[in-house]
Design a protein around this motif. Sequence first.
Motif, PDB file in Angstrom:
ATOM      1  N   SER A 434      39.263  43.542  31.541  1.00 29.72           N
ATOM      2  CA  SER A 434      38.112  43.979  32.335  1.00 29.72           C
ATOM      3  C   SER A 434      38.093  43.280  33.691  1.00 29.72           C
ATOM      4  CB  SER A 434      36.831  43.671  31.566  1.00 29.72           C
ATOM      5  OG  SER A 434      36.807  42.297  31.236  1.00 29.72           O
ATOM      6  N   HIS A 435      39.107  42.415  33.930  1.00 28.62           N
ATOM      7  CA  HIS A 435      39.086  41.616  35.161  1.00 28.62           C
ATOM      8  C   HIS A 435      39.484  42.434  36.384  1.00 28.62           C
ATOM      9  CE1 HIS A 435      39.556  38.100  37.684  1.00 28.62           C
ATOM     10  NE2 HIS A 435      40.760  38.510  38.015  1.00 28.62           N
ATOM     11  N   GLY A 436      38.622  42.411  37.407  1.00 27.47           N
ATOM     12  CA  GLY A 436      38.965  42.959  38.721  1.00 27.47           C
ATOM     13  C   GLY A 436      39.129  44.469  38.772  1.00 27.47           C
ATOM     14  N   ASP A 437      39.549  44.958  39.963  1.00 30.73           N
ATOM     15  CA  ASP A 437      39.818  46.380  40.131  1.00 30.73           C
ATOM     16  C   ASP A 437      41.328  46.611  40.034  1.00 30.73           C
ATOM     17  OD1 ASP A 437      40.743  45.234  42.410  1.00 30.73           O
ATOM     18  OD2 ASP A 437      39.365  46.257  43.774  1.00 30.73           O
ATOM     19  N   GLU A 438      41.752  47.861  40.247  1.00 31.89           N
ATOM     20  CA  GLU A 438      43.185  48.181  40.089  1.00 31.89           C
ATOM     21  C   GLU A 438      44.072  47.338  40.997  1.00 31.89           C
ATOM     22  OE1 GLU A 438      44.712  52.077  40.124  1.00 31.89           O
ATOM     23  OE2 GLU A 438      43.823  52.568  38.168  1.00 31.89           O
ATOM     24  N   ARG A 441      44.376  43.862  39.647  1.00 32.65           N
ATOM     25  CA  ARG A 441      45.189  43.873  38.417  1.00 32.65           C
ATOM     26  C   ARG A 441      46.671  43.983  38.769  1.00 32.65           C
ATOM     27  NH1 ARG A 441      41.339  47.944  34.870  1.00 32.65           N
ATOM     28  NH2 ARG A 441      39.573  46.520  34.893  1.00 32.65           N
ATOM     29  N   ARG A 442      46.945  44.824  39.764  1.00 33.52           N
ATOM     30  CA  ARG A 442      48.343  44.966  40.210  1.00 33.52           C
ATOM     31  C   ARG A 442      48.876  43.624  40.694  1.00 33.52           C
ATOM     32  NH1 ARG A 442      47.045  50.074  42.417  1.00 33.52           N
ATOM     33  NH2 ARG A 442      48.004  51.603  41.043  1.00 33.52           N
TER      34      ARG A 442
END
Length: 512
Positions: A434-438, A441-442
């Motif tokens: 659930s951490h961060g946006d795409e 995450r990348r």
Amino acid sequence: MGMIPELAIAVLACARIGAIHSVVFGGFSAQSIADRLYDAQAEYIITCDGAFRGAKDIPLKSVIDDALIGNKTVKRVIVCTRTRTPVSMIKGRDVWWEDEIKKIETLGMIDCPAEEMDAEDPLFILYTSGSTGKPKGVVHACAGYMIYTNYTFINVFQYQPGDIFFCTADIGWITGHSYIVYGPLSAGATTLMFEGVPTWPDAGRFWDIIDKYNVNILYTAPTAIRSLMGFGLKPLQGKKLDSLKVLGTVGEPINEEAWHWYDEHIGKRKCPIVDTWWQTETGGILISNLAGITPSKPSWATLPMPGVEPLLVDENGKELTGDGEISGNLCIKAPWPSIIRTTYGDHERCKKNYFSTYPNLYFTGDGALRDEHGNYRITGRVDDVLNVSGHRIGTAEVENAINMHAGVVESAVVGYPHDIKGQGIYAYVIYNGSHGDEALRRSDILQTVSRIIGPIAKPDRIQFVSGLPKTRSGKIMRRILRKIAEGETDNLGDTSTLLDPGVVEEIKNGKL
Ligand code: 7RM
């Protein structure tokens, strides 16, 4: 170590005393180094404080310190001074190269007789990627390896005494072992070592070096040619390049555009180009034209070296024959002097990897074409090995590294055509955190891959997906993922064996 003369000296010193060396490329992570130290049960490390790489300083000793946490075999770390970056030196374990050399000199022990070795004693281990997750330690033997690198160096490049030879590879790869150190030096040639990157301080760096040292033979990789080609002709202004006699290429298929640029702008149409095909496992060049002796054919490696017997087989191992152009899997019929002897610590793996796909043949893992004259054109790997900027990287290795990231459920990695790198790394990732946006995450995934393998294995593209195309037996259908990554979404072939064909639509729609 970085690309400094002490690296070649260290390699040759090992050979002289009969110690097995295993050079590790400076771009690998502490984890990758730790894995290799463990696999080889290494007892001594030779490193530098740091290495210069373009505008960057790479903190080599500090990476070694991390790699040694928990290590139980290493007794000594010899540190050669290069960048003067601060390093931690552990009492009883770490010593300075310069101090040790001085001790030997004051003791008057300057003469170090060469250890007599058996022809088949191991000379070195070099780790390389295969289709499984764990890199394997390719073992080469003293006599066969040295004889064959010497023979191919002299004959492929048509080396003449006095020639200056410049191979731009890093000694951390097999090309550097065979054609910076062993081949040229055993022939008494002058070998030129370059520390840095071809584009720093500007894209004229190679051309300046060639003019400054009157280089006669240049040996480089298609990825470097394509990258320099991208800077246009300006970096070539004022460069003479008139010392050049022979050009060589290695590491990946060379496209015709790059071949012609190399021929026209670097060789000025008067230098034969040798397209040399070989592998870590083959030790030296197996298929290539001979400079000025046998004709070149753009993007074809052409003919086998005398004594080397290639053949093409179909999926069932049946030898393909025929008069026209044929295509198949490249195998070699009989051994040559520098053939891989074993994979360190696991001889069964060596047999299985190279000698059991097709019984009684050495299988290269490459696909190739053969024309009516017997010329070979290597088209690329047919297994799960990628060739990114001439570096070999296993898809399973990258997947394992991505899967180490806490938010990742599963991933699948394939290659796709990349203008400069030859192949780029495309990763499909199922993410459950659930951490961060795409975007975050990348970058977290890239950071994880850097930590686990090293920056060279970072995917160029990461596509988040909700599922992967799998067969009913649970196998990922990479063929489909490869096609999507290549942008060939219209013709995906048979998808009827898929567990959930719907997932393919979703992946197609989300393609980056
Ligand atoms: C020397 C080296 C081996 C793989 C090999 C091929 C590819 C190497 C060429 C080539 C087309 C060439 N060792 N490859 N040379 N493909 N034309 N002239 O690169 O072990 O690192 O890689 O590289 O796929 O199997 S390596």
